[in-house]
Design a protein around this motif. Structure first.
Motif, PDB file in Angstrom:
ATOM      1  N   ASN A 212       6.875  23.128  -8.281  1.00 36.17           N
ATOM      2  CA  ASN A 212       5.811  22.200  -7.926  1.00 36.17           C
ATOM      3  C   ASN A 212       5.983  20.927  -8.746  1.00 36.17           C
ATOM      4  OD1 ASN A 212       3.405  20.784  -7.645  1.00 36.17           O
ATOM      5  ND2 ASN A 212       2.091  22.433  -8.369  1.00 36.17           N
ATOM      6  N   PRO A 213       6.218  19.774  -8.121  1.00 30.64           N
ATOM      7  CA  PRO A 213       6.481  18.547  -8.882  1.00 30.64           C
ATOM      8  C   PRO A 213       5.273  18.044  -9.661  1.00 30.64           C
ATOM      9  CG  PRO A 213       6.303  18.060  -6.544  1.00 30.64           C
ATOM     10  CD  PRO A 213       6.307  19.551  -6.660  1.00 30.64           C
ATOM     11  N   PHE A 214       4.088  18.590  -9.374  1.00 25.58           N
ATOM     12  CA  PHE A 214       2.883  18.163 -10.067  1.00 25.58           C
ATOM     13  C   PHE A 214       2.452  19.162 -11.146  1.00 25.58           C
ATOM     14  CE2 PHE A 214       2.571  16.580  -5.616  1.00 25.58           C
ATOM     15  CZ  PHE A 214       2.845  15.252  -5.896  1.00 25.58           C
ATOM     16  N   ASP A 215       3.322  20.103 -11.474  1.00 26.59           N
ATOM     17  CA  ASP A 215       3.054  21.133 -12.465  1.00 26.59           C
ATOM     18  C   ASP A 215       3.413  20.589 -13.845  1.00 26.59           C
ATOM     19  OD1 ASP A 215       3.128  23.322 -14.168  1.00 26.59           O
ATOM     20  OD2 ASP A 215       4.212  24.615 -12.770  1.00 26.59           O
ATOM     21  N   LEU A 216       2.449  20.504 -14.752  1.00 29.89           N
ATOM     22  CA  LEU A 216       2.665  19.912 -16.069  1.00 29.89           C
ATOM     23  C   LEU A 216       3.577  20.751 -16.953  1.00 29.89           C
ATOM     24  CD1 LEU A 216       1.967  17.630 -18.057  1.00 29.89           C
ATOM     25  CD2 LEU A 216      -0.108  18.876 -18.664  1.00 29.89           C
TER      26      LEU A 216
ATOM     27  N   GLY B  41       0.801  -1.217   0.000  1.00 27.65           N
ATOM     28  CA  GLY B  41       0.000   0.000   0.000  1.00 27.65           C
ATOM     29  C   GLY B  41       0.833   1.266   0.000  1.00 27.65           C
ATOM     30  N   GLU B  42       2.104   1.155  -0.376  1.00 25.03           N
ATOM     31  CA  GLU B  42       2.995   2.316  -0.410  1.00 25.03           C
ATOM     32  C   GLU B  42       2.944   2.969  -1.785  1.00 25.03           C
ATOM     33  OE1 GLU B  42       6.409   0.504   2.604  1.00 25.03           O
ATOM     34  OE2 GLU B  42       6.380  -0.046   0.473  1.00 25.03           O
ATOM     35  N   ARG B  43       2.877   4.281  -1.795  1.00 25.36           N
ATOM     36  CA  ARG B  43       2.770   5.022  -3.037  1.00 25.36           C
ATOM     37  C   ARG B  43       4.099   5.688  -3.388  1.00 25.36           C
ATOM     38  NH1 ARG B  43      -1.713   7.740  -5.042  1.00 25.36           N
ATOM     39  NH2 ARG B  43      -2.722   7.739  -2.997  1.00 25.36           N
ATOM     40  N   VAL B  44       4.483   5.589  -4.664  1.00 22.76           N
ATOM     41  CA  VAL B  44       5.520   6.465  -5.209  1.00 22.76           C
ATOM     42  C   VAL B  44       4.900   7.188  -6.396  1.00 22.76           C
ATOM     43  CG1 VAL B  44       7.485   5.060  -4.485  1.00 22.76           C
ATOM     44  CG2 VAL B  44       6.491   4.704  -6.761  1.00 22.76           C
ATOM     45  N   TYR B  45       5.354   8.401  -6.631  1.00 20.57           N
ATOM     46  CA  TYR B  45       4.923   9.131  -7.816  1.00 20.57           C
ATOM     47  C   TYR B  45       5.842   8.787  -8.966  1.00 20.57           C
ATOM     48  CZ  TYR B  45       1.690  11.670  -4.860  1.00 20.57           C
ATOM     49  OH  TYR B  45       0.660  11.984  -4.013  1.00 20.57           O
ATOM     50  N   VAL B  46       5.309   8.864 -10.204  1.00 16.45           N
ATOM     51  CA  VAL B  46       6.032   8.335 -11.349  1.00 16.45           C
ATOM     52  C   VAL B  46       5.772   9.183 -12.591  1.00 16.45           C
ATOM     53  CG1 VAL B  46       4.117   6.778 -11.924  1.00 16.45           C
ATOM     54  CG2 VAL B  46       6.412   6.230 -12.724  1.00 16.45           C
ATOM     55  N   LYS B  47       6.791   9.290 -13.424  1.00 15.07           N
ATOM     56  CA  LYS B  47       6.655   9.831 -14.766  1.00 15.07           C
ATOM     57  C   LYS B  47       7.135   8.775 -15.759  1.00 15.07           C
ATOM     58  CE  LYS B  47       6.936  14.835 -13.988  1.00 15.07           C
ATOM     59  NZ  LYS B  47       5.715  15.235 -14.722  1.00 15.07           N
ATOM     60  N   TRP B  48       6.390   8.638 -16.883  1.00 18.45           N
ATOM     61  CA  TRP B  48       6.665   7.601 -17.878  1.00 18.45           C
ATOM     62  C   TRP B  48       7.359   8.204 -19.097  1.00 18.45           C
ATOM     63  CZ3 TRP B  48       5.938   2.535 -16.880  1.00 18.45           C
ATOM     64  CH2 TRP B  48       5.120   2.210 -15.773  1.00 18.45           C
ATOM     65  N   HIS B  49       8.358   7.483 -19.607  1.00 19.30           N
ATOM     66  CA  HIS B  49       9.135   7.916 -20.764  1.00 19.30           C
ATOM     67  C   HIS B  49       9.243   6.755 -21.759  1.00 19.30           C
ATOM     68  CE1 HIS B  49      10.983  11.496 -18.631  1.00 19.30           C
ATOM     69  NE2 HIS B  49      10.551  10.766 -17.599  1.00 19.30           N
ATOM     70  N   PHE B  50       9.072   7.064 -23.047  1.00 21.00           N
ATOM     71  CA  PHE B  50       9.234   6.094 -24.131  1.00 21.00           C
ATOM     72  C   PHE B  50      10.310   6.641 -25.070  1.00 21.00           C
ATOM     73  CE2 PHE B  50       5.112   5.539 -22.356  1.00 21.00           C
ATOM     74  CZ  PHE B  50       4.740   4.222 -22.546  1.00 21.00           C
TER      75      PHE B  50
ATOM     76  N   GLN C  63      10.612   7.545 -14.050  1.00 18.88           N
ATOM     77  CA  GLN C  63      11.222   8.276 -12.938  1.00 18.88           C
ATOM     78  C   GLN C  63      10.296   8.092 -11.756  1.00 18.88           C
ATOM     79  OE1 GLN C  63      11.312  12.082 -15.273  1.00 18.88           O
ATOM     80  NE2 GLN C  63      13.254  12.386 -14.207  1.00 18.88           N
ATOM     81  N   THR C  64      10.853   7.803 -10.592  1.00 16.89           N
ATOM     82  CA  THR C  64      10.031   7.602  -9.404  1.00 16.89           C
ATOM     83  C   THR C  64      10.507   8.506  -8.276  1.00 16.89           C
ATOM     84  OG1 THR C  64      11.424   5.799  -8.568  1.00 16.89           O
ATOM     85  CG2 THR C  64       9.556   5.196  -9.990  1.00 16.89           C
ATOM     86  N   ALA C  65       9.579   8.846  -7.385  1.00 15.18           N
ATOM     87  CA  ALA C  65       9.918   9.674  -6.223  1.00 15.18           C
ATOM     88  C   ALA C  65       8.842   9.493  -5.162  1.00 15.18           C
ATOM     89  CB  ALA C  65      10.026  11.146  -6.605  1.00 15.18           C
ATOM     90  N   THR C  66       9.258   9.414  -3.920  1.00 16.23           N
ATOM     91  CA  THR C  66       8.313   9.398  -2.813  1.00 16.23           C
ATOM     92  C   THR C  66       7.813  10.813  -2.566  1.00 16.23           C
ATOM     93  OG1 THR C  66       9.995   9.788  -1.128  1.00 16.23           O
ATOM     94  CG2 THR C  66       9.561   7.477  -1.756  1.00 16.23           C
ATOM     95  N   GLU C  67       6.764  10.907  -1.777  1.00 15.46           N
ATOM     96  CA  GLU C  67       6.235  12.222  -1.433  1.00 15.46           C
ATOM     97  C   GLU C  67       7.291  13.054  -0.701  1.00 15.46           C
ATOM     98  OE1 GLU C  67       2.436  14.088   1.007  1.00 15.46           O
ATOM     99  OE2 GLU C  67       2.342  12.055   0.227  1.00 15.46           O
ATOM    100  N   ALA C  68       8.056  12.406   0.175  1.00 14.86           N
ATOM    101  CA  ALA C  68       9.099  13.126   0.919  1.00 14.86           C
ATOM    102  C   ALA C  68      10.204  13.616  -0.013  1.00 14.86           C
ATOM    103  CB  ALA C  68       9.682  12.217   2.003  1.00 14.86           C
ATOM    104  N   GLU C  69      10.575  12.785  -0.985  1.00 14.22           N
ATOM    105  CA  GLU C  69      11.614  13.198  -1.942  1.00 14.22           C
ATOM    106  C   GLU C  69      11.165  14.381  -2.775  1.00 14.22           C
ATOM    107  OE1 GLU C  69      13.932   8.933  -2.668  1.00 14.22           O
ATOM    108  OE2 GLU C  69      12.113   9.418  -3.827  1.00 14.22           O
ATOM    109  N   LEU C  70       9.890  14.373  -3.187  1.00 11.53           N
ATOM    110  CA  LEU C  70       9.378  15.493  -3.971  1.00 11.53           C
ATOM    111  C   LEU C  70       9.296  16.760  -3.125  1.00 11.53           C
ATOM    112  CD1 LEU C  70       6.569  13.878  -6.145  1.00 11.53           C
ATOM    113  CD2 LEU C  70       8.901  14.483  -6.815  1.00 11.53           C
ATOM    114  N   ALA C  71       8.916  16.616  -1.861  1.00  9.08           N
ATOM    115  CA  ALA C  71       8.840  17.779  -0.982  1.00  9.08           C
ATOM    116  C   ALA C  71      10.222  18.398  -0.788  1.00  9.08           C
ATOM    117  CB  ALA C  71       8.239  17.383   0.363  1.00  9.08           C
ATOM    118  N   ALA C  72      11.242  17.554  -0.627  1.00  9.77           N
ATOM    119  CA  ALA C  72      12.605  18.066  -0.462  1.00  9.77           C
ATOM    120  C   ALA C  72      13.082  18.746  -1.740  1.00  9.77           C
ATOM    121  CB  ALA C  72      13.545  16.921  -0.079  1.00  9.77           C
ATOM    122  N   TRP C  73      12.773  18.151  -2.885  1.00  7.16           N
ATOM    123  CA  TRP C  73      13.162  18.739  -4.170  1.00  7.16           C
ATOM    124  C   TRP C  73      12.476  20.084  -4.388  1.00  7.16           C
ATOM    125  CZ3 TRP C  73      10.138  19.199  -8.818  1.00  7.16           C
ATOM    126  CH2 TRP C  73      10.874  19.531  -9.960  1.00  7.16           C
ATOM    127  N   GLU C  74      11.196  20.144  -4.059  1.00  2.60           N
ATOM    128  CA  GLU C  74      10.468  21.416  -4.206  1.00  2.60           C
ATOM    129  C   GLU C  74      11.047  22.476  -3.276  1.00  2.60           C
ATOM    130  OE1 GLU C  74       5.947  23.277  -4.092  1.00  2.60           O
ATOM    131  OE2 GLU C  74       6.283  21.199  -3.475  1.00  2.60           O
TER     132      GLU C  74
END
Length: 486
Positions: A277-281, A205-214, A260-271
């Protein structure tokens, strides 16, 4: 003085630029009727062609897992190295009509359907990792600037740059669009991106955020502006022809799939470090901060037999994710979760999922009934859910998605003047070789030479903020066209 914007029922609209969200990061609120009405009306503006991505090409293929990511997701299609999943991919141009040329300067749609044993997963992206806007409430306005004027039925560089110059968040994507990658050499020689931030959820039940690349295995190839214009006249179906003929000849195009993967904590530190904003398109996650991790290979190996049935009626939606996947607070994604399925209901029909290209390859059951073309209508099966007086008991199946944290009061949040819309666009500009920078200047000077001074000054100001050499180069290209802007 501009007129007061209202809903179709005449109710004044207080804010036509920012969706109502639960906190500054979303998710969006269903109570925002203006957003819903705006998107619903936008989805119904064309009959029967798609409002955007009208001209497309498609092919079937397979996805093969090459690297283990089961630590991130419980999705069964990733459960074993070597596992194969049937796929369908629809490429497209974005702004043009169904009969437009394949080589126009435009982003390219890159929409992949994975027919998994747990249902269809649709990754509906583009050939660019970013987009022009960060809030779906602006999408109908933006696309209207790319379409034809109501009076003249002509496209308008003035409308395009008036919008872009007033929305500095667009600069990153505008830089991409007017670079050489704005005119890719067919569909086989370009990369694809999920673009949005999504989620992966594992068995714990652990979540990581992800971006997909082809990443294309054929190598990146782009057309010069002159060749793109020439081919638009000589062979407007150039990309369609190239893809179809390659597959027919057994030259199957392939893409290496990364995340690319990142936990919520990793994204918060990066921001906290970058202010982004890591969720900004309109932003990317730099690979130096979030390295690419290989997942598998996508191959296209079969052409459709009937274009209308299998490509024109293909109906994908980013809302289609399987167990082990989820969404993010990306405001553009949140709007698309509603808008795409709604567009398919209108354009293809309420039972569009029964069409072979859209039907899952696994068993499915629901209590939806009737409507136009209800090919499988449930027969004598119960068509309602039994109410459990003692409360519901989760079945242990389905998404099982962990709670997504939200923060802040529900309101409309305007980040203009606060958020950084220039650094990443400048970084992209500085990465371009000298010849590609000159192509960028020339490609921009063409349409900019057709618009009023006020808009040119405003747009040049954005280029200057990204990099002084960016603005200087466009000024020189404009001057070479007889347009002296100082």
């Amino acid at each position: 003085m501009s007129q007061q914007i209202t809903t179709a029922s005449g109710i004044p609209v207080a804010d036509n630029q920012n969706s109502a969200s639960a906190g500054s990061r979303g998710p969006l609120l269903l109570q925002d009727f203006h957003l819903i009405e705006k998107l619903q009306h936008f989805n119904r503006e064309r009959i029967p062609e798609r409002v955007v991505h009208a001209k497309g090409s498609g092919a079937y293929g397979k996805f093969t897992v090459t690297h283990d990511i089961s630590r991130y997701t419980k999705a069964k299609l990733f459960s074993a190295i070597g596992k194969e999943t049937e796929t369908f991919l629809r490429f497209s141009t974005v702004g043009g009509e169904k009969g437009s040329a394949d080589t126009e300067r435009d982003p390219r749609g890159f929409a992949v359907r994975f027919y998994t044993e747990e249902g269809n997963w649709d990754l509906v992206g583009n050939n660019t990792p970013v987009f022009f806007i960060k809030d779906g409430i602006k999408f109908p306005d933006f696309i209207h600037t790319q379409k034809r004027l109501a009076q003249s039925n002509l496209k308008s560089a003035t409308a395009m740059f008036d919008f872009w110059s007033r929305a500095p968040e667009s600069l990153h994507q505008v830089t991409t669009l007017f670079s050489s990658r704005g005119t890719p050499d067919g569909y086989r020689h370009m990369d694809g991106f999920g673009s949005h931030t999504f989620s992966l959820i594992n068995d714990a039940g652990e979540r990581v955020y992800v971006k997909w690349h082809f990443k294309t295995q054929q190598g990146i190839k782009n057309l010069t502006a002159a060749d793109a214009v020439r081919l638009a006249g000589e062979d407007p179906d150039y990309a369609q022809r190239d893809l179809f003929n390659a597959i027919a000849a057994g030259e199957f195009p392939r893409w290496t799939v990364f995340v690319q993967t990142a936990t919520e904590a990793e994204l918060a530190a990066w921001e906290g470090r970058t202010g982004w904003n890591p969720f900004d398109l309109t932003k990317v996650w730099p690979h130096g901060d979030f390295p690419l991790q290989q997942v598998g290979v996508l191959e296209l190996n079969r052409n459709p037999l009937n274009y209308h049935a299998e490509v024109e009626q293909a109906a994908l939606s980013p809302a289609n994710v399987v167990p082990g996947m989820g969404y993010s607070p990306d405001k553009m994604l949140q709007a698309r979760l509603f808008a795409y399925h709604d567009a398919q209901l209108y354009r293809v029909g309420t039972n569009h999922q029964y069409l072979p290209v859209n039907a899952p390859r696994c068993p499915f059951h629901n209590q939806q009934r009737d409507g136009a073309m209800a090919l499988a209508n449930g027969g004598a099966d119960q068509n309602y859910a039994t109410v459990e007086a003692s409360g519901t008991s989760p079945q242990g199946l389905g998404h099982g998605e962990p709670a997504m944290p939200v923060n802040g009061p529900a309101a409309r949040y305007d980040g203009r003047g606060v958020e950084d819309d220039y650094t990443q666009a400048g970084n992209l500009f500085r990465l371009l070789p000298a010849d590609e920078k000159q192509a960028l200047f020339d490609n921009l000077a063409g349409p900019l030479s057709q618009v009023p001074d006020e808009i040119v000054f405003r747009q040049l100001g954005h280029f200057d903020k990204a990099d002084p050499a960016y603005g200087a180069g466009v000024r020189a290209a404009l001057k070479a066209r007889g347009r002296n802007i100082d």
